[in-house]
Design a protein around this motif. Structure first.
Motif, mmCIF file in Angstrom:
data_model
loop_
_atom_site.group_PDB
_atom_site.id
_atom_site.type_symbol
_atom_site.label_atom_id
_atom_site.label_comp_id
_atom_site.label_asym_id
_atom_site.label_seq_id
_atom_site.Cartn_x
_atom_site.Cartn_y
_atom_site.Cartn_z
ATOM 1 N N TYR A 25 45.682 47.048 41.540
ATOM 2 C CA TYR A 25 45.383 48.400 41.060
ATOM 3 C C TYR A 25 43.876 48.614 40.925
ATOM 4 N N ALA A 26 43.143 47.582 40.490
ATOM 5 C CA ALA A 26 41.696 47.715 40.341
ATOM 6 C C ALA A 26 41.022 47.931 41.693
ATOM 7 N N LEU A 27 41.499 47.242 42.734
ATOM 8 C CA LEU A 27 40.934 47.444 44.072
ATOM 9 C C LEU A 27 41.217 48.845 44.581
ATOM 10 N N LEU A 28 42.422 49.321 44.322
ATOM 11 C CA LEU A 28 42.748 50.686 44.723
ATOM 12 C C LEU A 28 41.869 51.688 43.993
ATOM 13 N N ARG A 29 41.620 51.422 42.717
ATOM 14 C CA ARG A 29 40.764 52.317 41.941
ATOM 15 C C ARG A 29 39.319 52.245 42.413
ATOM 16 N N ILE A 61 34.492 55.030 44.651
ATOM 17 C CA ILE A 61 33.416 55.227 45.636
ATOM 18 C C ILE A 61 33.292 56.708 45.964
ATOM 19 N N ARG A 62 34.408 57.342 46.199
ATOM 20 C CA ARG A 62 34.376 58.780 46.489
ATOM 21 C C ARG A 62 33.917 59.574 45.269
ATOM 22 N N ALA A 63 34.383 59.164 44.083
ATOM 23 C CA ALA A 63 33.993 59.880 42.865
ATOM 24 C C ALA A 63 32.492 59.763 42.610
ATOM 25 N N SER A 64 31.928 58.574 42.820
ATOM 26 C CA SER A 64 30.491 58.394 42.591
ATOM 27 C C SER A 64 29.669 59.191 43.596
ATOM 28 N N ALA A 65 30.184 59.329 44.819
ATOM 29 C CA ALA A 65 29.477 60.152 45.804
ATOM 30 C C ALA A 65 29.508 61.625 45.403
ATOM 31 N N ILE A 66 30.646 62.071 44.876
ATOM 32 C CA ILE A 66 30.759 63.469 44.445
ATOM 33 C C ILE A 66 29.853 63.741 43.252
ATOM 34 N N GLY A 124 42.903 46.623 51.215
ATOM 35 C CA GLY A 124 44.296 46.562 51.640
ATOM 36 C C GLY A 124 44.719 45.141 51.971
ATOM 37 N N ILE A 125 43.832 44.412 52.657
ATOM 38 C CA ILE A 125 44.135 43.002 52.985
ATOM 39 C C ILE A 125 44.235 42.166 51.721
ATOM 40 N N LEU A 126 43.301 42.378 50.783
ATOM 41 C CA LEU A 126 43.334 41.610 49.539
ATOM 42 C C LEU A 126 44.578 41.926 48.721
ATOM 43 N N ARG A 127 44.943 43.224 48.646
ATOM 44 C CA ARG A 127 46.147 43.593 47.897
ATOM 45 C C ARG A 127 47.392 42.989 48.524
ATOM 46 N N ASP A 128 47.436 42.966 49.855
ATOM 47 C CA ASP A 128 48.594 42.381 50.527
ATOM 48 C C ASP A 128 48.689 40.884 50.249
ATOM 49 N N ARG A 129 47.554 40.196 50.241
ATOM 50 C CA ARG A 129 47.575 38.761 49.945
ATOM 51 C C ARG A 129 47.964 38.491 48.502
ATOM 52 N N LEU A 130 47.523 39.366 47.594
ATOM 53 C CA LEU A 130 47.862 39.160 46.190
ATOM 54 C C LEU A 130 49.345 39.370 45.921
ATOM 55 N N THR A 131 49.935 40.364 46.586
ATOM 56 C CA THR A 131 51.332 40.690 46.328
ATOM 57 C C THR A 131 52.302 39.894 47.180
ATOM 58 N N HIS A 132 51.885 39.493 48.402
ATOM 59 C CA HIS A 132 52.802 38.793 49.305
ATOM 60 C C HIS A 132 52.294 37.433 49.746
ATOM 61 N N GLY A 133 51.112 37.041 49.269
ATOM 62 C CA GLY A 133 50.542 35.781 49.752
ATOM 63 C C GLY A 133 51.372 34.583 49.393
ATOM 64 N N THR A 134 51.869 34.524 48.163
ATOM 65 C CA THR A 134 52.672 33.377 47.741
ATOM 66 C C THR A 134 53.948 33.282 48.533
ATOM 67 N N ARG A 135 54.595 34.442 48.756
ATOM 68 C CA ARG A 135 55.825 34.445 49.510
ATOM 69 C C ARG A 135 55.601 34.021 50.955
ATOM 70 N N THR A 158 31.885 53.348 55.285
ATOM 71 C CA THR A 158 32.031 52.553 54.071
ATOM 72 C C THR A 158 33.436 52.657 53.502
ATOM 73 N N ILE A 159 33.956 53.869 53.427
ATOM 74 C CA ILE A 159 35.290 54.064 52.857
ATOM 75 C C ILE A 159 36.345 53.398 53.722
ATOM 76 N N VAL A 160 36.193 53.476 55.048
ATOM 77 C CA VAL A 160 37.160 52.830 55.940
ATOM 78 C C VAL A 160 37.120 51.312 55.768
ATOM 79 N N VAL A 161 35.905 50.748 55.724
ATOM 80 C CA VAL A 161 35.775 49.292 55.589
ATOM 81 C C VAL A 161 36.341 48.825 54.248
ATOM 82 N N VAL A 162 35.975 49.513 53.170
ATOM 83 C CA VAL A 162 36.474 49.123 51.849
ATOM 84 C C VAL A 162 37.990 49.276 51.781
ATOM 85 N N ASP A 163 38.509 50.326 52.387
ATOM 86 C CA ASP A 163 39.960 50.531 52.390
ATOM 87 C C ASP A 163 40.668 49.399 53.112
#
Length: 293
Positions: A217-221, A226-231, A277-288, A268-273
Motif C-alpha cells: 500500500y505504501a508503494l502504491l501511495r 509523485i503526482r500530488a507533489s507535482a500538482i 508493481g514488480i515489488l508489490r507482486d514479489r511481496l504478495t506472491h513471492g513466497t508462493r 518518471t511515473i511510468v518507471v515508478v509504476d
C-alpha cells in the motif's frame, strides 16, 4: 400420510415471491437511473451556465493548446535534451517530497491504525477518536493544507511534504486498519500469555503478518504522491510542478520547456509504476512462487 399438494403450492409461492422481488429491484433500479441522469443533466447545465464560456463552444478548441505545445516542441526538438537535463534537479526535488511524505505518512498511519484495531487497541474507548482523526486527514485535500502551510511557512518543499504526509496518514491509516483486523489473533494471544506489552504484541504479533500489505500500500501511495507533489508545485510548493507552472505562464516561446517537463513526469511515473508493481507482486506472491519453484 404426507400432503403431496403442499409442495407444489409452496413452490408457486416462492416463485411468485421471487418474481415480485425481482420486479421491485428493477423498478428501484430504473428510478435510481432516472434520478442519476436528471442530476447529471441539471449539474451540467448549471456548470455550463456559470462558466465564462459555453461548453459546446469550447469543446471544438480543446486540442488548440496541446497542438501549440507540441508544434513548438517539435520545432525546438534539438533543445529538449538540454531542457530535460535542466529540469532534472527539480524532478529529484519532487521525488524527494513524495518519498519523505510517504515515509512520514506511513509511519503516522501505522500508529493510528494500530491504535484503532477493534479488540486489540491500547485504549479501546479512544478508537472512535483515532478513526475520526484519520477521516479528517483523509478528507481535507492536500492543496488546501498546502495553501495554509504556505501562508504560515512560505513557499518551498516543506509545506508540500507536510500536506501530502497528513493526507497520506489518513489514507494509509484506513487501509492499514482494515488489514490489521484480518490478522490472526493466535500470535498476539501467545505473546500476551507470556506477559508481552502491547507494543511487543503489535510489533511481534501483528506487524509481521501485515508487513507485506503495508509495504504494498505504501508503494502504491508513493505513486500517487509523485503526482500530488507535482500538482502542489503550481501553488508555490516547489519541485517540477513549480517549473511547469512558470513555463506555462510565460506562454508561447516557452512551450518547449513545458513539453520537456511533461516528458520527464510521464517517464518518471511510468518507471515508478512498473518498479512498484514488480515489488508489490514479489511481496504478495513471492513466497508462493518460491515454494512452487
Amino acid at each position: 400420510m404426507a400432503d403431496l399438494t403442499a409442495a407444489p403450492t409452496q413452490t408457486v409461492e416462492i416463485r411468485e415471491s421471487y418474481l415480485a422481488m425481482t420486479q421491485r429491484k428493477r423498478v428501484y433500479g430504473a428510478i435510481l437511473l432516472v434520478f442519476f441522469v436528471a442530476m447529471m443533466v441539471a449539474g451540467f447545465q448549471t456548470a455550463d451556465a456559470r462558466n465564462a464560456g459555453g461548453f459546446w463552444d469550447g469543446i471544438t478548441r480543446i486540442f488548440d493548446y496541446p497542438t501549440e505545445v507540441l508544434s513548438e516542441a517539435w520545432e525546438k526538438a534539438s533543445e529538449l535534451p538540454g531542457h530535460i537535463a535542466h529540469f532534472f534537479p527539480a524532478l529529484i526535488e519532487t521525488l524527494n517530497i513524495a518519498a519523505a511524505s510517504t515515509l512520514f505518512g506511513a509511519m503516522l498511519g501505522t500508529v493510528l491504525s494500530l491504535l484503532s484495531i477493534r479488540g486489540l487497541a491500547r485504549w479501546p474507548r479512544l478508537i472512535p477518536i483515532f478513526r475520526r482523526v484519520m477521516d479528517i486527514c483523509r478528507a481535507v485535500p492536500e492543496i488546501v493544507i498546502a495553501l495554509v502551510l504556505i501562508f504560515l511557512l512560505g513557499g518551498g518543499p516543506v509545506p508540500a511534504m507536510i500536506a501530502i504526509a497528513i493526507h497520506t496518514a489518513g489514507a494509509l491509516g484506513k487501509l492499514f486498519s482494515e488489514v490489521n483486523e484480518n490478522a490472526s489473533l493466535k500470535p498476539v494471544e501467545g505473546l500476551a500469555s507470556v506477559g508481552a506489552t502491547w507494543i511487543q504484541r503489535m510489533y511481534l504479533g501483528v506487524i509481521p503478518q501485515v508487513g507485506p500489505n503495508y509495504v504494498s500500500y505504501a508503494l502504491l501511495r508513493f505513486e500517487i504522491n509523485i503526482r500530488a507533489s507535482a500538482i502542489l508545485g503550481f501553488v508555490g510548493a516547489g519541485g517540477v510542478g513549480y517549473e511547469l507552472k512558470n513555463a506555462m505562464s510565460w506562454g508561447k516561446g516557452r512551450y518547449d520547456e513545458a513539453a520537456a517537463i511533461f516528458i520527464l513526469l510521464f517517464v518518471t511515473i511510468v518507471v515508478v509504476d512498473q518498479l512498484s508493481g514488480i515489488l508489490r507482486d514479489r511481496l504478495t506472491h513471492g513466497t508462493r512462487s518460491g515454494a512452487q519453484a
